[in-house]
Design a protein around this motif. Structure first.
Motif, PDB file in Angstrom:
ATOM      1  N   PRO A   9       0.837  -1.205   0.000  1.00 45.24           N
ATOM      2  CA  PRO A   9       0.000   0.000   0.000  1.00 45.24           C
ATOM      3  C   PRO A   9       0.872   1.256   0.000  1.00 45.24           C
ATOM      4  O   PRO A   9       1.984   1.246   0.522  1.00 45.24           O
ATOM      5  CB  PRO A   9      -0.822  -0.103   1.283  1.00 45.24           C
ATOM      6  CG  PRO A   9      -0.331  -1.287   2.026  1.00 45.24           C
ATOM      7  CD  PRO A   9       0.567  -2.070   1.147  1.00 45.24           C
ATOM      8  N   TYR A 120     -10.863  -1.287  -5.624  1.00 46.48           N
ATOM      9  CA  TYR A 120      -9.929  -0.291  -6.139  1.00 46.48           C
ATOM     10  C   TYR A 120     -10.369   0.100  -7.558  1.00 46.48           C
ATOM     11  O   TYR A 120     -10.957  -0.709  -8.274  1.00 46.48           O
ATOM     12  CB  TYR A 120      -8.499  -0.878  -6.164  1.00 46.48           C
ATOM     13  CG  TYR A 120      -7.479   0.099  -6.718  1.00 46.48           C
ATOM     14  CD1 TYR A 120      -7.028   1.166  -5.935  1.00 46.48           C
ATOM     15  CD2 TYR A 120      -6.991  -0.030  -8.014  1.00 46.48           C
ATOM     16  CE1 TYR A 120      -6.119   2.075  -6.451  1.00 46.48           C
ATOM     17  CE2 TYR A 120      -6.087   0.877  -8.534  1.00 46.48           C
ATOM     18  CZ  TYR A 120      -5.651   1.931  -7.740  1.00 46.48           C
ATOM     19  OH  TYR A 120      -4.767   2.833  -8.266  1.00 46.48           O
ATOM     20  N   LEU A 325      -1.921  -3.743  -1.653  1.00 46.84           N
ATOM     21  CA  LEU A 325      -2.684  -2.504  -1.832  1.00 46.84           C
ATOM     22  C   LEU A 325      -4.112  -2.618  -1.299  1.00 46.84           C
ATOM     23  O   LEU A 325      -4.714  -1.639  -0.872  1.00 46.84           O
ATOM     24  CB  LEU A 325      -2.743  -2.224  -3.335  1.00 46.84           C
ATOM     25  CG  LEU A 325      -3.592  -1.087  -3.854  1.00 46.84           C
ATOM     26  CD1 LEU A 325      -2.964   0.225  -3.454  1.00 46.84           C
ATOM     27  CD2 LEU A 325      -3.705  -1.164  -5.370  1.00 46.84           C
ATOM     28  N   HIS A 326      -4.644  -3.843  -1.331  1.00 47.20           N
ATOM     29  CA  HIS A 326      -6.052  -4.038  -1.011  1.00 47.20           C
ATOM     30  C   HIS A 326      -6.328  -4.283   0.466  1.00 47.20           C
ATOM     31  O   HIS A 326      -7.468  -4.569   0.840  1.00 47.20           O
ATOM     32  CB  HIS A 326      -6.617  -5.170  -1.874  1.00 47.20           C
ATOM     33  CG  HIS A 326      -6.324  -4.955  -3.338  1.00 47.20           C
ATOM     34  ND1 HIS A 326      -6.911  -3.942  -4.046  1.00 47.20           N
ATOM     35  CD2 HIS A 326      -5.453  -5.557  -4.186  1.00 47.20           C
ATOM     36  CE1 HIS A 326      -6.438  -3.957  -5.291  1.00 47.20           C
ATOM     37  NE2 HIS A 326      -5.544  -4.911  -5.394  1.00 47.20           N
ATOM     38  N   TYR A 329      -2.775  -0.951   6.361  1.00 41.01           N
ATOM     39  CA  TYR A 329      -1.353  -1.027   6.697  1.00 41.01           C
ATOM     40  C   TYR A 329      -1.009  -2.022   7.798  1.00 41.01           C
ATOM     41  O   TYR A 329      -0.320  -2.978   7.573  1.00 41.01           O
ATOM     42  CB  TYR A 329      -0.835   0.364   7.100  1.00 41.01           C
ATOM     43  CG  TYR A 329      -0.204   1.073   5.942  1.00 41.01           C
ATOM     44  CD1 TYR A 329      -1.013   1.677   4.989  1.00 41.01           C
ATOM     45  CD2 TYR A 329       1.170   1.123   5.769  1.00 41.01           C
ATOM     46  CE1 TYR A 329      -0.451   2.312   3.896  1.00 41.01           C
ATOM     47  CE2 TYR A 329       1.735   1.758   4.688  1.00 41.01           C
ATOM     48  CZ  TYR A 329       0.935   2.353   3.749  1.00 41.01           C
ATOM     49  OH  TYR A 329       1.484   2.969   2.672  1.00 41.01           O
ATOM     50  N   VAL A 504      -8.283   1.528   3.278  1.00 40.49           N
ATOM     51  CA  VAL A 504      -7.842   0.901   2.036  1.00 40.49           C
ATOM     52  C   VAL A 504      -8.140   1.874   0.905  1.00 40.49           C
ATOM     53  O   VAL A 504      -9.215   2.475   0.864  1.00 40.49           O
ATOM     54  CB  VAL A 504      -8.597  -0.431   1.807  1.00 40.49           C
ATOM     55  CG1 VAL A 504      -8.162  -1.069   0.498  1.00 40.49           C
ATOM     56  CG2 VAL A 504      -8.375  -1.388   2.966  1.00 40.49           C
ATOM     57  N   GLN A 505      -7.179   2.009  -0.003  1.00 37.46           N
ATOM     58  CA  GLN A 505      -7.375   2.947  -1.110  1.00 37.46           C
ATOM     59  C   GLN A 505      -8.495   2.455  -2.031  1.00 37.46           C
ATOM     60  O   GLN A 505      -8.520   1.290  -2.426  1.00 37.46           O
ATOM     61  CB  GLN A 505      -6.071   3.065  -1.897  1.00 37.46           C
ATOM     62  CG  GLN A 505      -6.068   4.195  -2.908  1.00 37.46           C
ATOM     63  CD  GLN A 505      -4.714   4.344  -3.594  1.00 37.46           C
ATOM     64  OE1 GLN A 505      -3.873   3.441  -3.532  1.00 37.46           O
ATOM     65  NE2 GLN A 505      -4.504   5.468  -4.242  1.00 37.46           N
ATOM     66  N   CYS A 511     -10.216   6.794   0.279  1.00 38.41           N
ATOM     67  CA  CYS A 511      -9.991   5.544   0.985  1.00 38.41           C
ATOM     68  C   CYS A 511     -11.282   5.101   1.649  1.00 38.41           C
ATOM     69  O   CYS A 511     -12.133   5.935   1.953  1.00 38.41           O
ATOM     70  CB  CYS A 511      -8.931   5.728   2.062  1.00 38.41           C
ATOM     71  SG  CYS A 511      -7.347   6.244   1.408  1.00 38.41           S
TER      72      CYS A 511
END
Ligand code: GLN
Ligand code: ZN
Length: 750
Positions: A9, A120, A325-326, A329, A504-505, A511
């Motif tokens: 991420p 996303y 990314l999904h 953190y 999450v983006q 987000c």
């Protein structure tokens, strides 16, 4: 064995990048300051990943906005209208991402689409007759060198040529094959430069391979890679796939001269079978995606090890099933979540440790395995046996509403006696600063529950008065008490967990923070009844109850994995059904059950659409409304009109009325409705609420006429295309007034 990841991420563990980019948009910081924040985030990421013991690091998985846009920009795939703005490269990049309005001109953004089966979104590369594909950017080279300076030899990541061409939009009679040669030349020059800079591996992401592939698709893939792989300039090339298996292209992938293949052993149902039955080439490295890159649950090491032991490859690199990314953190940022929950969770940072743990176990050090086994030996939570029994006892009849649609339609026509072309809205009204402030104050404990509720009641009252005044036919209470259509229900149902920082983006600077479905879902008290009953008490017109449907609640949460999605969805459906029946009992006669996210979790392969998803998702929706009286009208709402291909399934939801977004898609769905004799009454949105623009009365009247050319008058409702939550009060008032006036005008012309 070595370990790696596909991507990490980039938004920052406290969304630092989001805030920096937004500040840049508002000109509060300079491009240099933004670049510094970005470099610092990259530095932290590399440090974290390396400190966790991951042996092969990646670069160029960072992005200011979107890596597909990065790739297009790198390759000069930038439509003329943006170049004509004459902006700096950075501003041209952002102009494509979000549109530009200012001294240099006025252009809308590139279109944005969902990235495969995730939440996303990527920016769609646009090709036309002027597109001149060639390497013009340096981002991938810069970031590789930046990492190198910090002591990391990384594997640059780039969207592969095949997926790039497959995701593109093609204007002016162009097609993917027109660009093959230029794309090959461009990637070849990237190989050359990276090899010169000292890179040893390059990862080319080719997730498009997990979708159904035609002969022509595979031909395109071959035409791109045969020449590219003929001269790799000393570089090793990894073809990285994810979100499924590569059953259509496995033979081709193994035959081509790739040095590594990245396969998904989590979502790829047939991956293990493929490598076992067909074998894996001895001269290639298998990047085995064994740790789930999408879920937030700790992996069961015994199961993962059993899987790894079955993989017949000479060289294996352990990796995640897709980019991290999904996932959020780190659970380290969750101070409020009790350890009894946290011990079962693994976000991005924790997943790094899972990879290295597995590696250690495979090397004979099983300390981590023992701890993991101990964790999974104890039951995770207390089951709610009553709910489990209730789901088990469901019978076919519970999923069907009686009497039939046509009979209900006649009964409801008499019951409500609405005018032709009844007008309504989708539910929410503008969430003004005051509305948000009231909620914030309540959350901080600065006002009492009674004060909080009273404020919302005042809003409801004003909202009802407004709707009566302008003459809408079916009213709503305005949803002032809800921050989010899923979180609101999740907070009131048993079985959900909420996080503080698990962002999450979703796209660019946006987000989301999905709730976690922890246990069996149940409803212990009414959720929306008080607000709906209060709102109904203020008017003689029908007040629509407003609920979120079970499939949407599931799709916008992190689901459990110890039971099936179907099972969880049925639990949620029973909870929402109880709410429906309570609303009905309390005099609410029209109930809308939103399924905004139903379409977005369609499996990537068409052949799986029904068997893997719609076959349980549609009945789960029906279950919610199956027990009401014939006089009670069930509405639903879906955000995208792109459901022409599942139109039968939508009709099969057996709602009485469905509203959907139509204005931006030029009402094309109406043709499908007409051809397929869609029975459900429809409210195709007559204006686009995603824009502050106010549609004029004549414009709306024109739209209504267009609708009436395709759909029988008796089946049509008039409404905006989505909730009004994000809009301002001024434009909302004017737009709705015009909608009602236009409807009255059309009624007179009938
Ligand atoms: N009823 C919801 C609202 O009006 C629907 C939102 C949505 O479709 N995303 O806000
Ligand atoms: Zn919507």
């Amino acid at each position: 064995m070595t370990t790696t990841i596909i991507g990490y991420p980039r938004i920052g563990s406290h969304r630092e990048l989001k805030f920096a980019v937004q500040k840049y948009f508002k000109q509060e910081i300079t491009a240099e300051e933004l670049a510094q924040t970005a470099a610092e985030l990259r530095r932290q990421n590399w440090q974290t990943i390396s400190a966790a013991g991951i042996t092969q690091l990646t670069s160029n998985d960072f992005s200011y906005y979107d890596t597909t846009l990065d790739t297009a920009t790198l390759l000069n795939i930038v439509p003329k209208r943006y170049k004509a703005l004459n902006l700096s490269p950075l501003d041209e990049y952002f102009a494509q991402a979000r549109g530009y309005q200012g001294e240099h001109g006025d252009v809308t953004a590139l279109s944005m689409k969902k990235w495969f089966n995730t939440n996303y979104h990527y920016l769609v590369p646009e090709f036309d007759a002027d597109t001149d594909v060639k390497v013009v950017g340096t981002k991938i080279f810069d970031e590789y060198q930046e990492a190198k300076k910090q002591g990391y030899q990384t594997r640059p990541v780039l969207l592969g040529p095949y997926t790039l061409l497959q995701l593109g939009a093609y204007e002016a009679d162009t097609k993917p094959a027109d660009f093959t040669q230029a794309v090959v030349a461009a990637y070849d020059s990237i190989f050359t430069t990276l090899a010169e800079l000292g890179a040893d591996w390059l990862q080319l992401d080719e997730p498009a391979l997990v979708k159904d592939q035609t002969e022509a698709d595979l031909e395109l893939f071959t035409d791109l890679y045969k020449p590219l792989l003929a001269n790799k300039h000393g570089l090793k090339i990894l073809a990285q796939t994810y979100f499924g298996d590569v059953r259509d292209s496995y033979d081709l992938l193994t035959a081509l001269d790739f040095d590594g293949l990245g396969l998904d052993f989590v979502e790829g149902d047939e991956t293990l079978d493929l490598v076992k039955t067909k074998g894996f080439p001895a001269d290639k490295t298998l990047f085995a995606g064994v740790i789930n890159g999408k879920n937030i649950w700790k992996a069961n090491y015994d199961k993962k090890l059993a899987l790894i032991h079955q993989i017949p490859a000479n060289a294996i690199v352990l990796t995640t099933s897709c980019s991290l990314l999904h996932v959020p953190y780190t659970i380290e940022n969750e101070e409020k979540l009790a350890p009894k929950y946290k011990q079962y969770l693994a976000f991005a940072k924790e997943k790094l440790t899972e990879l290295t743990d597995l590696d250690h176990v495979l090397n004979g050090d099983d300390a981590a395995l023992k701890a993991n086994q101990a964790l999974f030996a104890t039951p995770r939570y207390e089951e709610n046996q009553a709910i489990i029994d209730q789901v088990a006892a469901l019978k076919e009849a519970d999923f069907h509403r009686e009497p039939s649609f046509d009979e209900r339609a006649a009964i409801q026509k008499a019951e409500f006696n609405l005018p032709e072309l009844p007008t309504t809205t989708i539910g929410s009204f503008p969430q003004t600063r005051e509305v948000r402030r009231n909620r914030a104050k309540y959350k901080r404990g600065e006002i009492t529950k009674a004060q909080y509720d009273q404020f919302n009641r005042d809003q409801i009252k004003a909202c009802v008065e407004f709707q009566e005044k302008i003459g809408l036919d079916v009213l709503v209470h305005g949803e002032y008490e809800r921050n989010d259509m899923v979180e609101y229900f999740g907070e009131k149902l048993d079985g959900f967990l909420f996080t503080q920082n698990a962002w999450v983006q979703s796209y660019g600077t946006r987000c989301v923070k999905p709730p976690i479905i922890w246990g069996d879902v149940s409803r212990n008290a009414p959720i929306t009844v008080a607000e709906s009953v209060y709102a109904q008490s203020l008017t003689d017109k029908p007040m629509k109850g407003m609920l979120t449907g079970p499939v949407t609640i599931l799709n916008w949460s992190f689901p459990r994995e110890d039971i099936s999605k179907k099972e969880t969805t049925l639990q949620i459906a029973l909870a929402i059904q109880a709410e429906v029946l309570d609303l009905e009992k309390n005099g609410i006669k029209i109930i809308q059950i939103d399924e905004a996210a139903l379409r977005e979790k369609l499996p990537l392969r068409k052949s799986d659409w029904y068997s893997r998803y719609l076959d349980w998702a549609i009945p789960a929706f029906r279950l919610v409304g199956s027990k009401v009286q014939p006089t009670t009208q069930i509405h639903t709402h879906m955000c995208y009109s792109e459901f022409g291909d599942i139109i039968d399934a939508i009709d099969d939801m057996d709602a009485d009325v469905i509203s959907f977004e139509a204005s931006r898609a030029d009402l094309t769905l109406l043709d499908t409705l007409q051809q397929d004799h869609f029975k459900t009454h429809v409210g195709p949105g007559v204006y686009d609420i995603h824009s502050p623009r106010i549609p004029s009365e004549s414009e709306v009247a024109g739209t209504i006429h267009k609708i009436l050319k395709k759909v029988p008058l008796n089946n049509v409702w008039i409404n905006p295309d989505c909730g009004l939550k994000t809009r301002g009060t001024t434009e909302t008032t004017a737009s709705l007034e015009n909608v009602v006036a236009a409807t009255k005008q059309v009624r007179q012309e009938l």
